[in-house]
Design an enzyme around this catalytic site. Structure first.
Site, mmCIF file in Angstrom:
data_model
loop_
_atom_site.group_PDB
_atom_site.id
_atom_site.type_symbol
_atom_site.label_atom_id
_atom_site.label_comp_id
_atom_site.label_asym_id
_atom_site.label_seq_id
_atom_site.Cartn_x
_atom_site.Cartn_y
_atom_site.Cartn_z
ATOM 1 N N LYS A 225 41.736 37.365 39.200
ATOM 2 C CA LYS A 225 42.202 38.753 39.035
ATOM 3 C C LYS A 225 43.670 38.841 38.637
ATOM 4 C CE LYS A 225 38.467 41.156 41.181
ATOM 5 N NZ LYS A 225 37.887 41.842 42.319
ATOM 6 N N ARG A 265 33.908 35.438 46.575
ATOM 7 C CA ARG A 265 33.148 35.605 45.338
ATOM 8 C C ARG A 265 33.991 35.048 44.187
ATOM 9 N NH1 ARG A 265 33.276 39.150 41.164
ATOM 10 N NH2 ARG A 265 31.314 39.880 40.254
HETATM 11 N N1 PMM Z 1 35.048 42.528 41.597
HETATM 12 C C1 PMM Z 1 34.422 42.528 40.411
HETATM 13 C C2 PMM Z 1 33.026 42.666 40.340
HETATM 14 N N2 PMM Z 1 32.284 42.765 41.451
HETATM 15 N N3 PMM Z 1 32.148 42.847 43.800
HETATM 16 C C3 PMM Z 1 32.745 42.841 44.981
HETATM 17 N N4 PMM Z 1 32.012 42.944 46.109
HETATM 18 N N5 PMM Z 1 34.094 42.757 45.114
HETATM 19 C C4 PMM Z 1 34.915 42.673 44.026
HETATM 20 O O1 PMM Z 1 36.152 42.633 44.192
HETATM 21 C C5 PMM Z 1 34.305 42.652 42.739
HETATM 22 C C6 PMM Z 1 32.893 42.750 42.666
HETATM 23 C C7 PMM Z 1 35.223 42.408 39.155
HETATM 24 O O2 PMM Z 1 35.382 41.076 38.773
HETATM 25 P P1 PMM Z 1 34.523 40.365 37.592
HETATM 26 O O3 PMM Z 1 34.483 41.302 36.432
HETATM 27 O O4 PMM Z 1 35.300 39.150 37.296
HETATM 28 O O5 PMM Z 1 33.173 40.027 38.096
#
Ligand code: PMM
Length: 286
Positions: A225, A265
């Site tokens: 991020k 994650r």
């Molecule tokens: N961030 C993204 C997508 N899904 N889900 C949860 N639970 N928490 C998060 O902070 C989160 C998420 C965005 O990141 P990506 O586009 O790299 O998947």
């Protein structure tokens, strides 16, 4: 120390003796960190299986980019992207989570084998979400969210970011439980990067104990991020691209595990799988 209280368990999911690793498969052309790489169903399933081989405990499948400024994808397209990948991975015995803000997608993903619904809006984006999750009886991630990606950067205004995130998450947890979701199936998430700037994200990572005090298992999703780009850039230099933030991500994974997070994650599983195992070994030696 918070780990002594345990990281908590989520009814309906396997139990791990350490912080779990959730690997990300974004079936999107435009996610900020890995968009376009796994857009094809077969490639996405193969990638999910590779992440499991690298040490992922569960795989989060998403079909809608939530990067700041992103516009929404329509439901039919989201279903087309997500459902075959969920089905393919679940049929291989993978523990699959679906990353969606739509009740219809959650419902079909659960029918296709997903065992966890990860809604970055915590049920706010779609009024049908809570009833679907309650009816399906599946675990649910409640993330801190203040609005859709198009406008979220303008909502990053806090007097006390940790206190306000805790208060807003508490309200969401109450609403979700009121809506019929089993409290033992809730996971909470501070929503790093969602209506938060780099300093606010860092403050939340520094105070994961305050989120643990909410009494539910905690998911931390720092992977690649902006705040990590900001830290790595240092004084005024350009931040490294998302794909060069995996060592920094693993550092947050180790810190999160040590702070008692239930899961992290991440896009690059191997460095984080190592980080959570080291954290577990240190915990065992204490
Ligand atoms: N961030 C993204 C997508 N899904 N889900 C949860 N639970 N928490 C998060 O902070 C989160 C998420 C965005 O990141 P990506 O586009 O790299 O998947």
């Amino acid at each position: 120390m918070s780990t002594l209280r345990g990281r908590g368990t989520v009814r309906g999911l396997p139990e791990w003796d350490r912080c779990a690793v959730m690997g990300v498969v974004n079936v999107t052309p435009d996610s900020f960190s890995d968009g376009g790489h796994w857009f094809d169903t077969t490639a996405a399933i193969k990638h999910g299986l590779e992440l499991v081989a690298e040490g992922a405990d569960l795989i989060d499948v998403g079909g809608e980019s939530t990067r700041p400024g992103a516009s929404r994808v329509d439901e039919a397209e989201e279903l087309r992207r997500v459902i075959p990948v969920v089905r393919g991975l679940a049929s291989e015995g993978v523990t699959v989570s679906v990353d969606t803000m739509r009740a219809g997608v959650a419902e079909q993903a659960v029918a296709a084998g997903a065992v966890l619904v990860n809604d970055v809006s915590g049920g706010l984006a779609d009024p049908g979400m809570i009833p679907v999750v309650a009816d399906a009886g599946v675990p649910f991630v409640v993330m801190h969210w203040r609005g859709f990606s198009e406008s979220m950067n303008s909502r990053a205004v806090y007097g006390d970011v940790v206190g306000e995130v805790v208060a807003e998450l508490t309200k969401r947890m109450e609403a979700v439980i009121e809506g019929g979701v089993d409290p033992e199936k809730l996971v909470i998430d501070p929503g790093l990067g969602f209506a938060k700037d780099a300093a606010q994200d860092l403050a939340l990572v520094a105070h994961l104990d305050r989120l643990r005090d909410l009494g539910r298992p905690l998911l931390v999703a720092a992977s690649r991020k902006r705040f990590l780009g900001h830290v790595l850039a240092g004084g005024g230099a350009a931040p490294p691209p998302a794909r060069e933030r995996d060592a920094a991500t693993a550092a947050v994974s180790a810190l999160s595990a040590a702070a008692g997070a239930w899961a992290v994650r991440v896009h690059a599983v191997r460095p984080t799988a190592d980080a959570v195992r080291v954290a577990r070994a240190v915990e065992g030696a204490a």
